[in-house]
Design an enzyme around this catalytic site. Structure first.
Site, PDB file in Angstrom:
ATOM      1  N   CYS A  33      49.186  43.021  50.358  1.00 17.57           N
ATOM      2  CA  CYS A  33      49.016  41.765  51.097  1.00 17.57           C
ATOM      3  C   CYS A  33      49.884  41.800  52.349  1.00 17.57           C
ATOM      4  O   CYS A  33      49.587  41.152  53.338  1.00 17.57           O
ATOM      5  CB  CYS A  33      49.389  40.587  50.223  1.00 17.57           C
ATOM      6  SG  CYS A  33      50.966  40.792  49.410  1.00 17.57           S
ATOM      7  N   GLU A  64      49.108  32.507  46.643  1.00 19.28           N
ATOM      8  CA  GLU A  64      49.600  33.690  47.367  1.00 19.28           C
ATOM      9  C   GLU A  64      48.380  34.467  47.821  1.00 19.28           C
ATOM     10  O   GLU A  64      47.811  35.255  47.070  1.00 19.28           O
ATOM     11  CB  GLU A  64      50.442  34.570  46.425  1.00 19.28           C
ATOM     12  CG  GLU A  64      51.729  33.936  45.964  1.00 19.28           C
ATOM     13  CD  GLU A  64      52.783  33.877  47.060  1.00 19.28           C
ATOM     14  OE1 GLU A  64      52.536  34.384  48.177  1.00 19.28           O
ATOM     15  OE2 GLU A  64      53.846  33.305  46.805  1.00 19.28           O
TER      16      GLU A  64
HETATM   17  P1  NAD Z   1      40.333  38.567  44.668  1.00 17.32           P
HETATM   18  O1  NAD Z   1      40.478  37.263  45.345  1.00 17.32           O
HETATM   19  O2  NAD Z   1      39.019  39.227  44.697  1.00 17.32           O
HETATM   20  O3  NAD Z   1      40.741  38.423  43.104  1.00 17.32           O
HETATM   21  C1  NAD Z   1      42.019  38.000  42.713  1.00 17.32           C
HETATM   22  C2  NAD Z   1      41.946  37.359  41.357  1.00 17.32           C
HETATM   23  O4  NAD Z   1      41.233  36.130  41.456  1.00 17.32           O
HETATM   24  C3  NAD Z   1      41.200  38.181  40.303  1.00 17.32           C
HETATM   25  O5  NAD Z   1      41.865  38.072  39.074  1.00 17.32           O
HETATM   26  C4  NAD Z   1      39.844  37.522  40.264  1.00 17.32           C
HETATM   27  O6  NAD Z   1      39.170  37.677  39.034  1.00 17.32           O
HETATM   28  C5  NAD Z   1      40.209  36.070  40.488  1.00 17.32           C
HETATM   29  N1  NAD Z   1      39.141  35.223  41.051  1.00 17.32           N
HETATM   30  C6  NAD Z   1      38.196  35.566  41.948  1.00 17.32           C
HETATM   31  N2  NAD Z   1      37.441  34.488  42.261  1.00 17.32           N
HETATM   32  C7  NAD Z   1      37.937  33.438  41.554  1.00 17.32           C
HETATM   33  C8  NAD Z   1      37.598  32.056  41.444  1.00 17.32           C
HETATM   34  N3  NAD Z   1      36.583  31.533  42.136  1.00 17.32           N
HETATM   35  N4  NAD Z   1      38.336  31.275  40.633  1.00 17.32           N
HETATM   36  C9  NAD Z   1      39.402  31.774  39.942  1.00 17.32           C
HETATM   37  N5  NAD Z   1      39.736  33.082  39.982  1.00 17.32           N
HETATM   38  C10 NAD Z   1      39.025  33.904  40.781  1.00 17.32           C
HETATM   39  O7  NAD Z   1      41.469  39.536  45.284  1.00 17.32           O
HETATM   40  P2  NAD Z   1      41.713  41.091  45.046  1.00 17.32           P
HETATM   41  O8  NAD Z   1      40.663  41.872  45.754  1.00 17.32           O
HETATM   42  O9  NAD Z   1      41.982  41.374  43.624  1.00 17.32           O
HETATM   43  O10 NAD Z   1      43.123  41.301  45.799  1.00 17.32           O
HETATM   44  C11 NAD Z   1      43.252  41.472  47.176  1.00 17.32           C
HETATM   45  C12 NAD Z   1      43.628  40.191  47.880  1.00 17.32           C
HETATM   46  O11 NAD Z   1      44.805  39.634  47.291  1.00 17.32           O
HETATM   47  C13 NAD Z   1      43.988  40.400  49.333  1.00 17.32           C
HETATM   48  O12 NAD Z   1      43.448  39.350  50.093  1.00 17.32           O
HETATM   49  C14 NAD Z   1      45.513  40.356  49.351  1.00 17.32           C
HETATM   50  O13 NAD Z   1      46.072  40.017  50.592  1.00 17.32           O
HETATM   51  C15 NAD Z   1      45.754  39.323  48.317  1.00 17.32           C
HETATM   52  N6  NAD Z   1      47.115  39.398  47.778  1.00 17.32           N
HETATM   53  C16 NAD Z   1      48.036  38.463  48.191  1.00 17.32           C
HETATM   54  C17 NAD Z   1      49.347  38.548  47.757  1.00 17.32           C
HETATM   55  C18 NAD Z   1      50.364  37.544  48.208  1.00 17.32           C
HETATM   56  O14 NAD Z   1      51.410  37.471  47.572  1.00 17.32           O
HETATM   57  N7  NAD Z   1      50.141  36.782  49.256  1.00 17.32           N
HETATM   58  C19 NAD Z   1      49.729  39.566  46.874  1.00 17.32           C
HETATM   59  C20 NAD Z   1      48.769  40.488  46.458  1.00 17.32           C
HETATM   60  C21 NAD Z   1      47.451  40.387  46.922  1.00 17.32           C
END
Ligand code: NAD
Length: 519
Positions: free
Chosen positions: A305, A271
Site C-alpha cells: 500500500c 486502511e
Molecule cells: P481487496 O479490496 O480486493 O480485498 C481486501 C479484502 O476485502 C479481502 O479480504 C476481500 O475479500 C475483502 N472484500 C472485498 N470486497 C469486499 C466487500 N464488498 N465487503 C467486504 N469485504 C470485501 O484488496 P487486495 O487486492 O486484497 O489488496 C490490495 C489493496 O489493499 C491495495 O489497494 C492496497 O493499497 C490496499 N492495502 C492498504 C493498506 C493500508 O494499510 N492502507 C495495507 C495493505 C493493503
C-alpha cells in the site's frame, strides 16, 4: 482441507505449521471434512502457479456459530485484567519467534514476496506483540479538573466487543496482528476474514495461537478465523454484533464497508489504497533517494500500500535521477522469491498482471514515455505467467492513470520546476493520502514539506522512502486511503470505548455552567 502433498517447494513447511488434510476448521471445532456444505477455495502459489491446497469456505450457519462463540469468549476475556491479556499476547510473540522461518516461508510461497520480506512480515508481528504487551499496562485515560466544587472527573476506556478484521492479500498476516494483538490487550475478541488469496498463512497463524490458548486454558473464541470471499466481508460489515470493523484493502472495498458499517452506526477503521510519492529536490542526496525509490517501487513487486508510485524530481537533477534508475533497473533479479538474491518476485495472479499491462498501455495512450520494462516474462522459471519487468514511465501528474493506484511495479517519473511548493502541490494532487517522502538536505524544503502547507498524507518521511513503516507509529492515511490509524502510538483507542466519569464527593448538587434549578 485438501493439501497438495506433491508440492516440493513448501511441503515440509505446511505440517510444521499444522496445515494438513485433517486440519480442524477452527470454526465449529469440527474437522474440516465434517463441516457441512462449504464451497472449496483453491489456493495457488504465484511463484509457480501450483495449487497448494483447497480450503473450505465458511457457510452462513457456521458464520453465526463463530459470532456466538466470539460473543461468549468476549464475556470471559473482558473480565481478565489487561496485564493478564498482555501476558497471553507475550506468549503469542514467543510462539511467533519459534515459527518465524516457516511462517515467513509460507508468506513467501502463498503471497509471492521475497523471503527476506516474508521474514520481515513475521518480525512485524513479533514487534506488535511486544508493543501490545507494554500497552496492556498503559491503557490510560486522562483526569480533568471539574468546574464544580468537590467533584472529580476522569475518563476510562472499556473493551468494545467483537472486532471484525478484513485483510488484504499483500500483508497476509502482519496487518491482522496489528489489529488482533492490540484488540486483545484492550479486552476485545477478533473475527478475522483474511484475503481469499492467502488463507493458508491465516490458518497457520490460527494454529500457532490455538496452542497458546490451549496451554493457558483459554477459549478459542478469543481469536476466530472465517475463510471466505467478499460475501463474508460484507456479512461482517452489516453485522450489528460487531461494533468495530477494521478493513484493509482497495478503496473500492473500503467505500462499501464504510457505508455499510456507518448505516448501522458501527465504527470502522479503514486502511485503503495509496498513491505514494517521493519528492527529490535539487538539494537531495541523489544516491540515497535512488535506493529508496527503487526499494519503494519494486519491493514486494510494487504490491505494498506504501509502494512508491510517483517520483517527483526537480528539473535540475531529473536527467541524473533518470540515468541512475536506468543503470539499476536492468540488473534487478526477477524470479523465485524463495531463492536468495531475488529482489523482485511475482505478482499475486494473472489479474494483477493484466492490470499492470493495462496501466502501461493507458500511460502510453495519455502521452507517457515508457523508459524501461512493462513486459510479461516468459520461459523457464516464469511459467506461472505472473512475473513482469518493473517499469519506469515518464509522465505528467495530471494523467488519469497517474491518479490511480495500479497495484504493480510501475514508477511514474514526473518533472517539477521551481520551488518546493510546486513539488508538494503535485504530490498532494491525487485522491489518496497514505505515504509521502522528500529527499533533501535543505531544512527550508524539508520543514515546508512537514508543515501544515506540506504533505497531506498520513505518513510523511524525510530522507526515507515511502514504504517500510515501523510499528511504533500510528499507521494509515487520509482522503481515499480512509482516515484510519492502526498499530502504534495511541491507535489502541479505536479498539475501546471511552467513558467520561464525574464523581461528586460533596453533599450538594451544583449544576454545570452554574445553572440554577431550585425545587
Ligand atoms: P481487496 O479490496 O480486493 O480485498 C481486501 C479484502 O476485502 C479481502 O479480504 C476481500 O475479500 C475483502 N472484500 C472485498 N470486497 C469486499 C466487500 N464488498 N465487503 C467486504 N469485504 C470485501 O484488496 P487486495 O487486492 O486484497 O489488496 C490490495 C489493496 O489493499 C491495495 O489497494 C492496497 O493499497 C490496499 N492495502 C492498504 C493498506 C493500508 O494499510 N492502507 C495495507 C495493505 C493493503
Amino acid at each position: 482441507m485438501i493439501v497438495n502433498s506433491d508440492n516440493q517447494s513448501i511441503s515440509h513447511v505446511l505440517p510444521e505449521l499444522g496445515i494438513r488434510e485433517t486440519n480442524p476448521s477452527f470454526i465449529t471445532g469440527q474437522e474440516s471434512g465434517e463441516s457441512p456444505g462449504g464451497q472449496l477455495l483453491d489456493v495457488f502459489s504465484p511463484i509457480d502457479g501450483q495449487k497448494i491446497a483447497s480450503v473450505k469456505m465458511i457457510e452462513e450457519t457456521e458464520y453465526n456459530q463463530v459470532v456466538e462463540k466470539a460473543q461468549k469468549a468476549f464475556d470471559f476475556w473482558r473480565k481478565k485484567p489487561a496485564p493478564y491479556r498482555g501476558e497471553i499476547v507475550r506468549q503469542i510473540g514467543v510462539a511467533l519467534r519459534k515459527y518465524k522461518d516457516s511462517l515467513g516461508k509460507l508468506v513467501t510461497y502463498e503471497m509471492g514476496k521475497i523471503y527476506q520480506e516474508g521474514l520481515g512480515e513475521v518480525q512485524e508481528m513479533i514487534d506488535i506483540c511486544d508493543f501490545a504487551v507494554g500497552l496492556s499496562r498503559q491503557l490510560y485515560g486522562l483526569s480533568m479538573h471539574s468546574e464544580r466544587p468537590n467533584h472529580r472527573m476522569y475518563e476510562q476506556y472499556h473493551p468494545l466487543g467483537i472486532v471484525g478484521v478484513i485483510s488484504a492479500f499483500n500483508f497476509p498476516v502482519a496487518v491482522w496482528s496489528w489489529n488482533a494483538m492490540i484488540a486483545a490487550v484492550c479486552g476485545d475478541v477478533v473475527i478475522w476474514k483474511p484475503s481469499e488469496k492467502t488463507p493458508l498463512t491465516a490458518i497457520a497463524c490460527q494454529n500457532i495461537i490455538k496452542d497458546v490458548l490451549k496451554e493457558n486454558d483459554l477459549p478459542e473464541g478469543i481469536f476466530n478465523l472465517v475463510i471466505g470471499d467478499a460475501k463474508i466481508g460484507a456479512a461482517i460489515s452489516s453485522d450489528k454484533r460487531i461494533p468495530l470493523v477494521s478493513a484493509t484493502g482497495s478503496t473500492r472495498m473500503g467505500k462499501k464497508v464504510g457505508e455499510t458499517v456507518a448505516a448501522r452506526m458501527g465504527k470502522s477503521l479503514l486502511e485503503l489504497g495509496g498513491n505514494n510519492a517521493i519528492i527529490v529536490t535539487e538539494n537531495a542526496n541523489i544516491e540515497m533517494a535512488i535506493r529508496a525509490a527503487v526499494f519503494g517501487a519494486v519491493g514486494t513487486a510494487g504490491q505494498r500500500c506504501t509502494s512508491t508510485r510517483r517520483l517527483i524530481v526537480h528539473e535540475n537533477v531529473f536527467d541524473q535521477v533518470k540515468k541512475r534508475l536506468l543503470d539499476i533497473y536492468p540488473s534487478l533479479s526477477i524470479g523465485n522469491p524463495l531463492e536468495e538474491g531475488t529482489l523482485v518476485g511475482p505478482l499475486i495472479d494473472k489479474d494483477a498482471v493484466n492490470s499492470f499491462t493495462a496501466g502501461i498501455k493507458k500511460a502510453k495512450e495519455e502521452g507517457g514515455e515508457v523508459l524501461i520494462g512493462g513486459e510479461i516474462l516468459e520461459g523457464p522459471g516464469y511459467e506461472s505467467g505472473t512475473y513482469v519487468k518493473p517499469s519506469i514511465v515518464i509522465a505528467e501528474s495530471n494523467f488519469e492513470i497517474v491518479q490511480e493506484e495500479t497495484f504493480a511495479p510501475i514508477l511514474y517519473l514526473i518533472k517539477y520546476k521551481g520551488g518546493i511548493a510546486n513539488a508538494v502541490e503535485i504530490q498532494n494532487n491525487v485522491r489518496q493520502g497514505l505515504s509521502s517522502s522528500i529527499f533533501s538536505d535543505n531544512i527550508q524544503e524539508t520543514e515546508y514539506f512537514l508543515s501544515h502547507l506540506g504533505s497531506d498524507c498520513g505518513i510523511a518521511n524525510v530522507n526515507i522512502g515511502t514504504s517500510g513503516a515501523e510499528i511504533g507509529g500510528a499507521f494509515g492515511g487520509e482522503k481515499e486511503t480512509g482516515g484510519g490509524r492502526e498499530s502504534g502510538s495511541d491507535a489502541w483507542k479505536v479498539y475501546m470505548r471511552r467513558q467520561t466519569n464525574t464523581i461528586n464527593f460533596g453533599t450538594e448538587l451544583p449544576l454545570a455552567q452554574g445553572i440554577k434549578f431550585e425545587i
